[in-house]
Design a protein around this motif. Structure first.
Motif, PDB file in Angstrom:
ATOM      1  N   GLY A   1      25.849   0.062   5.506  1.00 39.93           N
ATOM      2  CA  GLY A   1      27.031  -0.375   6.245  1.00 39.93           C
ATOM      3  C   GLY A   1      26.730  -1.542   7.166  1.00 39.93           C
ATOM      4  N   SER A   2      25.600  -1.465   7.876  1.00 46.25           N
ATOM      5  CA  SER A   2      25.229  -2.551   8.790  1.00 46.25           C
ATOM      6  C   SER A   2      24.930  -3.837   8.030  1.00 46.25           C
ATOM      7  CB  SER A   2      24.008  -2.131   9.618  1.00 46.25           C
ATOM      8  OG  SER A   2      24.285  -0.993  10.393  1.00 46.25           O
ATOM      9  N   ALA A   3      24.256  -3.706   6.887  1.00 47.87           N
ATOM     10  CA  ALA A   3      23.912  -4.887   6.097  1.00 47.87           C
ATOM     11  C   ALA A   3      25.157  -5.577   5.573  1.00 47.87           C
ATOM     12  CB  ALA A   3      22.988  -4.491   4.947  1.00 47.87           C
ATOM     13  N   TYR A   4      26.104  -4.809   5.054  1.00 45.55           N
ATOM     14  CA  TYR A   4      27.325  -5.410   4.528  1.00 45.55           C
ATOM     15  C   TYR A   4      28.143  -6.069   5.634  1.00 45.55           C
ATOM     16  CZ  TYR A   4      27.171  -4.155  -0.394  1.00 45.55           C
ATOM     17  OH  TYR A   4      26.838  -4.098  -1.730  1.00 45.55           O
ATOM     18  N   THR A   5      28.107  -5.504   6.835  1.00 44.36           N
ATOM     19  CA  THR A   5      28.813  -6.130   7.954  1.00 44.36           C
ATOM     20  C   THR A   5      28.224  -7.498   8.264  1.00 44.36           C
ATOM     21  OG1 THR A   5      29.390  -3.991   8.943  1.00 44.36           O
ATOM     22  CG2 THR A   5      29.415  -5.909  10.389  1.00 44.36           C
ATOM     23  N   LEU A   6      26.898  -7.569   8.356  1.00 43.39           N
ATOM     24  CA  LEU A   6      26.244  -8.845   8.657  1.00 43.39           C
ATOM     25  C   LEU A   6      26.422  -9.846   7.516  1.00 43.39           C
ATOM     26  CD1 LEU A   6      22.901  -7.625  10.287  1.00 43.39           C
ATOM     27  CD2 LEU A   6      24.891  -8.597  11.433  1.00 43.39           C
ATOM     28  N   PHE A   7      26.279  -9.367   6.288  1.00 46.13           N
ATOM     29  CA  PHE A   7      26.431 -10.267   5.153  1.00 46.13           C
ATOM     30  C   PHE A   7      27.864 -10.779   5.041  1.00 46.13           C
ATOM     31  CE2 PHE A   7      22.735  -8.077   2.714  1.00 46.13           C
ATOM     32  CZ  PHE A   7      21.830  -8.689   3.573  1.00 46.13           C
ATOM     33  N   SER A   8      28.839  -9.963   5.466  1.00 51.16           N
ATOM     34  CA  SER A   8      30.233 -10.415   5.418  1.00 51.16           C
ATOM     35  C   SER A   8      30.458 -11.591   6.361  1.00 51.16           C
ATOM     36  CB  SER A   8      31.181  -9.264   5.770  1.00 51.16           C
ATOM     37  OG  SER A   8      31.141  -8.947   7.153  1.00 51.16           O
TER      38      SER A   8
ATOM     39  N   ILE B   1      18.687 -17.317   5.475  1.00 51.54           N
ATOM     40  CA  ILE B   1      19.943 -17.830   4.916  1.00 51.54           C
ATOM     41  C   ILE B   1      21.118 -17.410   5.786  1.00 51.54           C
ATOM     42  CG2 ILE B   1      21.516 -17.701   2.941  1.00 51.54           C
ATOM     43  CD1 ILE B   1      18.966 -17.357   1.196  1.00 51.54           C
ATOM     44  N   LEU B   2      21.094 -16.158   6.262  1.00 52.94           N
ATOM     45  CA  LEU B   2      22.152 -15.662   7.134  1.00 52.94           C
ATOM     46  C   LEU B   2      22.213 -16.478   8.426  1.00 52.94           C
ATOM     47  CD1 LEU B   2      24.291 -13.553   7.895  1.00 52.94           C
ATOM     48  CD2 LEU B   2      22.444 -12.098   8.725  1.00 52.94           C
ATOM     49  N   MET B   3      21.052 -16.775   9.011  1.00 54.05           N
ATOM     50  CA  MET B   3      21.015 -17.541  10.246  1.00 54.05           C
ATOM     51  C   MET B   3      21.553 -18.952  10.036  1.00 54.05           C
ATOM     52  SD  MET B   3      17.755 -18.345  12.709  1.00 54.05           S
ATOM     53  CE  MET B   3      16.922 -19.305  11.427  1.00 54.05           C
ATOM     54  N   VAL B   4      21.146 -19.575   8.937  1.00 54.06           N
ATOM     55  CA  VAL B   4      21.633 -20.922   8.634  1.00 54.06           C
ATOM     56  C   VAL B   4      23.134 -20.911   8.394  1.00 54.06           C
ATOM     57  CG1 VAL B   4      21.555 -22.789   6.938  1.00 54.06           C
ATOM     58  CG2 VAL B   4      19.433 -21.729   7.720  1.00 54.06           C
ATOM     59  N   ALA B   5      23.620 -19.895   7.686  1.00 48.11           N
ATOM     60  CA  ALA B   5      25.044 -19.809   7.380  1.00 48.11           C
ATOM     61  C   ALA B   5      25.876 -19.681   8.637  1.00 48.11           C
ATOM     62  CB  ALA B   5      25.308 -18.624   6.454  1.00 48.11           C
ATOM     63  N   VAL B   6      25.449 -18.815   9.552  1.00 48.55           N
ATOM     64  CA  VAL B   6      26.195 -18.636  10.794  1.00 48.55           C
ATOM     65  C   VAL B   6      26.127 -19.895  11.642  1.00 48.55           C
ATOM     66  CG1 VAL B   6      26.309 -17.304  12.931  1.00 48.55           C
ATOM     67  CG2 VAL B   6      25.895 -16.147  10.765  1.00 48.55           C
ATOM     68  N   SER B   7      24.981 -20.571  11.648  1.00 50.11           N
ATOM     69  CA  SER B   7      24.847 -21.816  12.414  1.00 50.11           C
ATOM     70  C   SER B   7      25.781 -22.894  11.891  1.00 50.11           C
ATOM     71  CB  SER B   7      23.402 -22.319  12.356  1.00 50.11           C
ATOM     72  OG  SER B   7      22.521 -21.366  12.897  1.00 50.11           O
ATOM     73  N   LEU B   8      26.000 -22.920  10.585  1.00 48.31           N
ATOM     74  CA  LEU B   8      26.892 -23.917   9.998  1.00 48.31           C
ATOM     75  C   LEU B   8      28.311 -23.766  10.513  1.00 48.31           C
ATOM     76  CD1 LEU B   8      25.741 -23.994   6.261  1.00 48.31           C
ATOM     77  CD2 LEU B   8      25.436 -25.780   7.984  1.00 48.31           C
ATOM     78  N   GLY B   9      28.679 -22.551  10.934  1.00 49.28           N
ATOM     79  CA  GLY B   9      30.032 -22.327  11.418  1.00 49.28           C
ATOM     80  C   GLY B   9      30.344 -23.111  12.672  1.00 49.28           C
ATOM     81  N   ALA B  10      29.320 -23.356  13.498  1.00 53.26           N
ATOM     82  CA  ALA B  10      29.547 -24.080  14.738  1.00 53.26           C
ATOM     83  C   ALA B  10      29.194 -25.560  14.614  1.00 53.26           C
ATOM     84  CB  ALA B  10      28.719 -23.461  15.869  1.00 53.26           C
ATOM     85  N   PHE B  11      28.505 -25.957  13.549  1.00 50.44           N
ATOM     86  CA  PHE B  11      28.029 -27.332  13.424  1.00 50.44           C
ATOM     87  C   PHE B  11      29.178 -28.323  13.397  1.00 50.44           C
ATOM     88  CE2 PHE B  11      26.674 -31.013  10.887  1.00 50.44           C
ATOM     89  CZ  PHE B  11      25.611 -31.426  11.657  1.00 50.44           C
ATOM     90  N   GLY B  12      30.204 -28.028  12.587  1.00 46.42           N
ATOM     91  CA  GLY B  12      31.326 -28.950  12.472  1.00 46.42           C
ATOM     92  C   GLY B  12      32.122 -29.076  13.752  1.00 46.42           C
ATOM     93  N   LEU B  13      32.106 -28.023  14.577  1.00 49.31           N
ATOM     94  CA  LEU B  13      32.890 -28.063  15.814  1.00 49.31           C
ATOM     95  C   LEU B  13      32.290 -28.983  16.869  1.00 49.31           C
ATOM     96  CD1 LEU B  13      33.799 -24.289  16.135  1.00 49.31           C
ATOM     97  CD2 LEU B  13      35.304 -26.147  15.504  1.00 49.31           C
ATOM     98  N   LEU B  14      31.043 -29.394  16.687  1.00 51.96           N
ATOM     99  CA  LEU B  14      30.434 -30.284  17.660  1.00 51.96           C
ATOM    100  C   LEU B  14      31.156 -31.623  17.706  1.00 51.96           C
ATOM    101  CD1 LEU B  14      26.641 -29.609  16.921  1.00 51.96           C
ATOM    102  CD2 LEU B  14      28.032 -28.691  18.795  1.00 51.96           C
TER     103      LEU B  14
END
Length: 326
Positions: free
Chosen positions: A244-251, A303-316
Protein backbone atom coordinates in the motif's frame (compact mmCIF):
# COMPACT_ATOMS: atom_id res chain seq x y z
CA UNK A 1 -3.44 29.10 -34.51
CA UNK A 2 -3.78 30.42 -30.95
CA UNK A 3 -6.32 27.67 -30.19
CA UNK A 4 -3.85 25.00 -31.29
CA UNK A 5 -1.12 26.58 -29.19
CA UNK A 6 -3.44 26.63 -26.20
CA UNK A 7 -4.44 22.97 -26.69
CA UNK A 8 -0.82 21.89 -27.08
CA UNK A 9 0.17 23.80 -23.94
CA UNK A 10 -2.76 22.32 -22.03
CA UNK A 11 -1.95 18.74 -23.10
CA UNK A 12 1.83 19.12 -23.01
CA UNK A 13 2.24 16.95 -19.93
CA UNK A 14 0.09 14.17 -21.37
CA UNK A 15 1.96 14.20 -24.67
CA UNK A 16 5.33 14.07 -22.91
CA UNK A 17 4.14 11.15 -20.77
CA UNK A 18 2.97 9.30 -23.87
CA UNK A 19 6.34 9.89 -25.53
CA UNK A 20 8.25 8.68 -22.45
CA UNK A 21 6.11 5.55 -22.25
CA UNK A 22 6.53 4.82 -25.96
CA UNK A 23 10.32 5.17 -25.66
CA UNK A 24 10.56 3.06 -22.50
CA UNK A 25 8.30 0.32 -23.85
CA UNK A 26 10.19 0.19 -27.15
CA UNK A 27 13.47 -0.29 -25.28
CA UNK A 28 11.82 -2.91 -23.05
CA UNK A 29 10.41 -5.10 -25.84
CA UNK A 30 13.54 -4.67 -27.96
CA UNK A 31 15.60 -6.24 -25.18
CA UNK A 32 13.04 -8.77 -23.97
CA UNK A 33 14.03 -12.36 -24.83
CA UNK A 34 10.57 -13.06 -26.28
CA UNK A 35 10.32 -9.76 -28.16
CA UNK A 36 6.98 -8.11 -28.89
CA UNK A 37 4.38 -10.82 -28.30
CA UNK A 38 0.82 -10.72 -27.04
CA UNK A 39 1.88 -12.46 -23.83
CA UNK A 40 4.58 -9.88 -23.13
CA UNK A 41 2.12 -7.04 -23.76
CA UNK A 42 -0.52 -8.70 -21.58
CA UNK A 43 1.84 -9.17 -18.64
CA UNK A 44 3.12 -5.60 -18.87
CA UNK A 45 -0.44 -4.26 -19.17
CA UNK A 46 -1.70 -6.18 -16.15
CA UNK A 47 1.08 -4.79 -13.96
CA UNK A 48 0.79 -1.27 -15.33
CA UNK A 49 -3.00 -1.05 -14.96
CA UNK A 50 -2.79 -1.51 -11.18
CA UNK A 51 -0.59 1.55 -10.79
CA UNK A 52 -2.63 3.43 -13.39
CA UNK A 53 -5.81 3.10 -11.31
CA UNK A 54 -4.05 4.41 -8.20
CA UNK A 55 -2.43 7.21 -10.24
CA UNK A 56 -5.88 8.25 -11.49
CA UNK A 57 -7.06 8.39 -7.89
CA UNK A 58 -4.10 10.54 -6.91
CA UNK A 59 -4.66 12.87 -9.87
CA UNK A 60 -8.23 13.65 -8.84
CA UNK A 61 -7.02 14.88 -5.46
CA UNK A 62 -3.87 16.61 -6.71
CA UNK A 63 -5.79 18.85 -9.12
CA UNK A 64 -7.55 20.33 -6.06
CA UNK A 65 -4.10 21.24 -4.63
CA UNK A 66 -4.24 18.32 -2.21
CA UNK A 67 -2.46 15.01 -1.91
CA UNK A 68 -3.90 11.67 -0.86
CA UNK A 69 -1.59 9.39 1.10
CA UNK A 70 -4.36 6.86 1.66
CA UNK A 71 -4.90 5.70 -1.93
CA UNK A 72 -2.59 2.72 -1.51
CA UNK A 73 -4.36 1.66 1.68
CA UNK A 74 -7.76 1.99 0.01
CA UNK A 75 -6.42 -0.35 -2.66
CA UNK A 76 -5.28 -2.81 0.03
CA UNK A 77 -8.61 -2.61 1.87
CA UNK A 78 -10.66 -3.20 -1.27
CA UNK A 79 -8.33 -6.03 -2.26
CA UNK A 80 -9.13 -7.75 1.04
CA UNK A 81 -12.85 -7.02 0.62
CA UNK A 82 -12.89 -8.37 -2.92
CA UNK A 83 -11.23 -11.61 -1.80
CA UNK A 84 -14.21 -12.14 0.52
CA UNK A 85 -17.09 -10.75 -1.56
CA UNK A 86 -16.35 -11.40 -5.25
CA UNK A 87 -17.07 -15.12 -4.99
CA UNK A 88 -19.90 -17.57 -5.56
CA UNK A 89 -22.32 -17.41 -8.45
CA UNK A 90 -21.97 -14.82 -11.22
CA UNK A 91 -24.76 -12.77 -9.61
CA UNK A 92 -23.10 -12.89 -6.20
CA UNK A 93 -19.73 -11.98 -7.71
CA UNK A 94 -21.31 -9.07 -9.58
CA UNK A 95 -22.90 -7.75 -6.40
CA UNK A 96 -19.53 -8.18 -4.69
CA UNK A 97 -17.86 -6.02 -7.35
CA UNK A 98 -20.44 -3.29 -6.76
CA UNK A 99 -19.92 -3.53 -2.98
CA UNK A 100 -16.13 -3.29 -3.33
CA UNK A 101 -16.32 -0.22 -5.60
CA UNK A 102 -18.87 1.36 -3.25
CA UNK A 103 -16.52 0.77 -0.30
CA UNK A 104 -13.68 2.50 -2.15
CA UNK A 105 -15.97 5.43 -2.99
CA UNK A 106 -17.04 5.65 0.65
CA UNK A 107 -13.41 5.80 1.78
CA UNK A 108 -12.72 8.65 -0.64
CA UNK A 109 -15.90 10.44 0.43
CA UNK A 110 -14.80 10.19 4.07
CA UNK A 111 -11.46 11.76 3.17
CA UNK A 112 -13.23 14.58 1.34
CA UNK A 113 -15.68 15.19 4.17
CA UNK A 114 -12.92 15.54 6.75
CA UNK A 115 -10.74 17.74 4.52
CA UNK A 116 -13.54 20.03 3.30
CA UNK A 117 -15.85 20.29 6.28
CA UNK A 118 -13.31 19.55 9.01
CA UNK A 119 -10.90 22.07 7.43
CA UNK A 120 -7.90 19.81 7.96
CA UNK A 121 -4.86 19.53 5.72
CA UNK A 122 -5.24 16.72 3.13
CA UNK A 123 -1.82 15.23 3.83
CA UNK A 124 -2.49 14.93 7.58
CA UNK A 125 -6.03 13.67 7.08
CA UNK A 126 -5.10 10.96 4.60
CA UNK A 127 -2.20 9.72 6.73
CA UNK A 128 -4.72 9.14 9.53
CA UNK A 129 -7.46 7.64 7.36
CA UNK A 130 -4.91 5.47 5.57
CA UNK A 131 -3.95 3.94 8.91
CA UNK A 132 -7.65 3.29 9.61
CA UNK A 133 -8.18 1.64 6.22
CA UNK A 134 -5.14 -0.57 6.77
CA UNK A 135 -6.47 -1.56 10.18
CA UNK A 136 -9.79 -2.55 8.61
CA UNK A 137 -7.93 -4.57 5.99
CA UNK A 138 -6.12 -6.43 8.77
CA UNK A 139 -9.45 -7.19 10.44
CA UNK A 140 -10.74 -8.70 7.21
CA UNK A 141 -7.54 -10.52 6.30
CA UNK A 142 -5.21 -11.00 9.29
CA UNK A 143 -3.52 -13.60 7.10
CA UNK A 144 -3.37 -13.75 3.28
CA UNK A 145 -6.22 -15.77 1.84
CA UNK A 146 -9.63 -15.73 0.24
CA UNK A 147 -10.44 -16.23 -3.40
CA UNK A 148 -12.19 -14.58 -6.34
CA UNK A 149 -14.62 -15.59 -9.08
CA UNK A 150 -12.27 -17.39 -11.45
CA UNK A 151 -14.17 -16.80 -14.70
CA UNK A 152 -14.49 -13.06 -13.99
CA UNK A 153 -10.83 -12.79 -13.01
CA UNK A 154 -9.70 -14.61 -16.15
CA UNK A 155 -11.89 -12.35 -18.28
CA UNK A 156 -10.45 -9.18 -16.74
CA UNK A 157 -6.82 -10.28 -16.92
CA UNK A 158 -6.95 -12.15 -20.22
CA UNK A 159 -6.94 -11.04 -23.84
CA UNK A 160 -9.76 -9.84 -26.05
CA UNK A 161 -9.74 -11.74 -29.31
CA UNK A 162 -6.58 -13.46 -28.19
CA UNK A 163 -4.55 -10.28 -28.77
CA UNK A 164 -5.64 -7.13 -26.89
CA UNK A 165 -5.23 -7.05 -23.07
CA UNK A 166 -8.63 -6.92 -21.35
CA UNK A 167 -7.13 -4.92 -18.47
CA UNK A 168 -6.30 -2.04 -20.83
CA UNK A 169 -9.89 -2.08 -22.12
CA UNK A 170 -11.16 -1.95 -18.52
CA UNK A 171 -8.81 0.95 -17.75
CA UNK A 172 -10.00 2.84 -20.83
CA UNK A 173 -13.61 2.25 -19.75
CA UNK A 174 -12.92 3.73 -16.31
CA UNK A 175 -11.24 6.77 -17.88
CA UNK A 176 -14.22 7.25 -20.20
CA UNK A 177 -16.84 6.77 -17.49
CA UNK A 178 -15.14 8.59 -14.61
CA UNK A 179 -12.50 11.08 -15.75
CA UNK A 180 -14.01 12.40 -18.99
CA UNK A 181 -17.46 13.29 -17.54
CA UNK A 182 -15.88 14.70 -14.37
CA UNK A 183 -13.33 16.91 -16.17
CA UNK A 184 -16.05 18.35 -18.43
CA UNK A 185 -18.63 18.91 -15.69
CA UNK A 186 -19.21 22.06 -13.66
CA UNK A 187 -18.03 20.25 -10.54
CA UNK A 188 -14.87 19.17 -12.35
CA UNK A 189 -14.11 22.71 -13.48
CA UNK A 190 -14.68 23.84 -9.90
CA UNK A 191 -12.19 21.24 -8.68
CA UNK A 192 -9.58 22.50 -11.15
CA UNK A 193 -10.32 26.10 -10.19
CA UNK A 194 -10.01 25.35 -6.48
CA UNK A 195 -6.54 24.00 -7.15
CA UNK A 196 -5.33 26.99 -9.14
CA UNK A 197 -7.09 29.93 -7.47
CA UNK A 198 -9.59 28.92 -4.81
CA UNK A 199 -10.56 32.42 -3.70
CA UNK A 200 -11.15 33.61 -7.25
CA UNK A 201 -13.18 30.48 -7.98
CA UNK A 202 -15.30 31.04 -4.88
CA UNK A 203 -15.92 34.68 -5.84
CA UNK A 204 -16.98 33.46 -9.30
CA UNK A 205 -19.73 31.35 -7.78
CA UNK A 206 -18.30 27.95 -8.67
CA UNK A 207 -19.39 25.02 -6.45
CA UNK A 208 -15.97 24.58 -4.85
CA UNK A 209 -17.01 22.24 -2.05
CA UNK A 210 -19.04 20.01 -4.33
CA UNK A 211 -16.21 19.82 -6.84
CA UNK A 212 -13.59 18.93 -4.24
CA UNK A 213 -15.87 16.40 -2.53
CA UNK A 214 -16.62 14.70 -5.84
CA UNK A 215 -12.90 14.59 -6.64
CA UNK A 216 -12.14 12.80 -3.37
CA UNK A 217 -15.07 10.38 -3.78
CA UNK A 218 -14.05 9.47 -7.33
CA UNK A 219 -10.46 9.06 -6.14
CA UNK A 220 -11.71 6.43 -3.72
CA UNK A 221 -13.63 4.76 -6.55
CA UNK A 222 -10.49 4.55 -8.74
CA UNK A 223 -8.37 3.25 -5.86
CA UNK A 224 -11.11 0.68 -5.20
CA UNK A 225 -10.94 -0.38 -8.84
CA UNK A 226 -7.21 -0.88 -8.34
CA UNK A 227 -7.84 -3.11 -5.32
CA UNK A 228 -10.43 -5.08 -7.26
CA UNK A 229 -8.03 -5.69 -10.13
CA UNK A 230 -5.28 -6.63 -7.70
CA UNK A 231 -7.59 -9.41 -6.51
CA UNK A 232 -8.23 -10.49 -10.10
CA UNK A 233 -4.49 -10.71 -10.73
CA UNK A 234 -3.49 -12.48 -7.51
CA UNK A 235 -6.65 -14.51 -6.75
CA UNK A 236 -6.23 -13.63 -3.09
CA UNK A 237 -6.38 -10.81 -0.55
CA UNK A 238 -3.56 -9.59 1.66
CA UNK A 239 -3.26 -6.68 4.08
CA UNK A 240 0.23 -5.74 2.92
CA UNK A 241 1.34 -2.40 4.35
CA UNK A 242 4.49 -2.32 2.23
CA UNK A 243 2.46 -2.76 -0.95
CA UNK A 244 0.00 0.00 0.00
CA UNK A 245 2.77 2.45 0.89
CA UNK A 246 4.70 1.66 -2.29
CA UNK A 247 1.70 2.20 -4.55
CA UNK A 248 0.97 5.51 -2.82
CA UNK A 249 4.50 6.78 -3.46
CA UNK A 250 4.61 5.42 -6.99
CA UNK A 251 1.26 7.09 -7.74
CA UNK A 252 2.81 10.46 -6.90
CA UNK A 253 5.69 9.75 -9.28
CA UNK A 254 3.24 8.66 -11.99
CA UNK A 255 1.17 11.80 -11.52
CA UNK A 256 4.21 14.04 -11.94
CA UNK A 257 5.51 12.05 -14.91
CA UNK A 258 2.04 12.51 -16.41
CA UNK A 259 2.36 16.30 -16.30
CA UNK A 260 0.01 16.92 -13.37
CA UNK A 261 1.12 19.88 -11.28
CA UNK A 262 1.55 19.08 -7.60
CA UNK A 263 0.47 22.66 -6.96
CA UNK A 264 -3.00 21.83 -8.30
CA UNK A 265 -5.20 23.20 -11.04
CA UNK A 266 -3.44 21.58 -13.98
CA UNK A 267 -3.14 18.11 -15.45
CA UNK A 268 -5.07 15.14 -16.73
CA UNK A 269 -5.73 11.61 -15.50
CA UNK A 270 -4.88 10.41 -19.01
CA UNK A 271 -1.39 11.82 -18.58
CA UNK A 272 -1.16 10.16 -15.16
CA UNK A 273 -2.16 6.84 -16.72
CA UNK A 274 0.69 7.06 -19.23
CA UNK A 275 2.98 8.23 -16.43
CA UNK A 276 2.04 5.09 -14.48
CA UNK A 277 2.64 2.86 -17.49
CA UNK A 278 6.00 4.53 -18.10
CA UNK A 279 7.04 4.20 -14.46
CA UNK A 280 6.08 0.53 -14.38
CA UNK A 281 7.93 -0.08 -17.66
CA UNK A 282 11.08 1.39 -16.14
CA UNK A 283 10.85 -1.26 -13.43
CA UNK A 284 10.42 -3.95 -16.06
CA UNK A 285 13.47 -2.64 -17.90
CA UNK A 286 15.60 -3.10 -14.79
CA UNK A 287 14.52 -6.74 -14.79
CA UNK A 288 15.20 -7.24 -18.50
CA UNK A 289 18.69 -5.72 -18.18
CA UNK A 290 19.31 -8.11 -15.28
CA UNK A 291 19.99 -5.53 -12.60
CA UNK A 292 20.69 -7.13 -9.24
CA UNK A 293 17.50 -7.27 -7.15
CA UNK A 294 19.28 -5.42 -4.34
CA UNK A 295 19.94 -2.48 -6.68
CA UNK A 296 16.46 -2.22 -8.17
CA UNK A 297 14.85 -0.35 -5.22
CA UNK A 298 17.74 2.14 -5.32
CA UNK A 299 17.20 2.91 -9.00
CA UNK A 300 13.42 3.12 -8.56
CA UNK A 301 13.94 5.50 -5.64
CA UNK A 302 16.20 7.69 -7.74
CA UNK A 303 13.63 7.74 -10.54
CA UNK A 304 10.92 8.64 -8.02
CA UNK A 305 13.02 11.52 -6.68
CA UNK A 306 13.74 12.85 -10.16
CA UNK A 307 10.08 12.54 -11.14
CA UNK A 308 8.86 14.50 -8.13
CA UNK A 309 11.56 17.14 -8.67
CA UNK A 310 10.38 17.63 -12.25
CA UNK A 311 7.01 18.71 -10.89
CA UNK A 312 8.48 21.89 -9.46
CA UNK A 313 11.10 22.54 -12.16
CA UNK A 314 8.72 24.16 -14.63
CA UNK A 315 7.24 26.40 -11.96
CA UNK A 316 10.56 28.17 -11.47
CA UNK A 317 9.83 30.10 -14.67
CA UNK A 318 6.17 30.79 -13.90
CA UNK A 319 5.15 34.05 -12.28
CA UNK A 320 1.42 33.44 -12.59
CA UNK A 321 -0.37 30.11 -12.94
CA UNK A 322 -2.14 31.43 -16.01
CA UNK A 323 1.29 31.46 -17.66
CA UNK A 324 1.00 27.68 -18.03
CA UNK A 325 -1.47 28.25 -20.87
CA UNK A 326 0.24 31.11 -22.70
Amino acid sequence: MREWRYLLAEQRGTLVAMAIFALMFTIYVANHPAGLTSNVVQTAANKGVLLAFVAMAQTLVVITAGIDLSVGMIMVLTNCLASALVVGTPLQAGLGVIAVLAAGTLCGALNGTIVIYGRLQPIVTTIATGAIYFGLALLIRPFPGGSVHEVLADAMTGKIGGVFPASIAALAAVVALVWVPFSRSLAGRAAFASGSAEQAAYMSGLPIRRGRFLAYALAGLCAGAGGLFLTFFTYTGEAAQVSGSAYTLFSIAAVVLGGVSLYGGRGSAIGAVFGALAFRTIGDMLFVFDFDALWQPLFQGLILMVAVSLGAFGLLRVRNRLDWFR
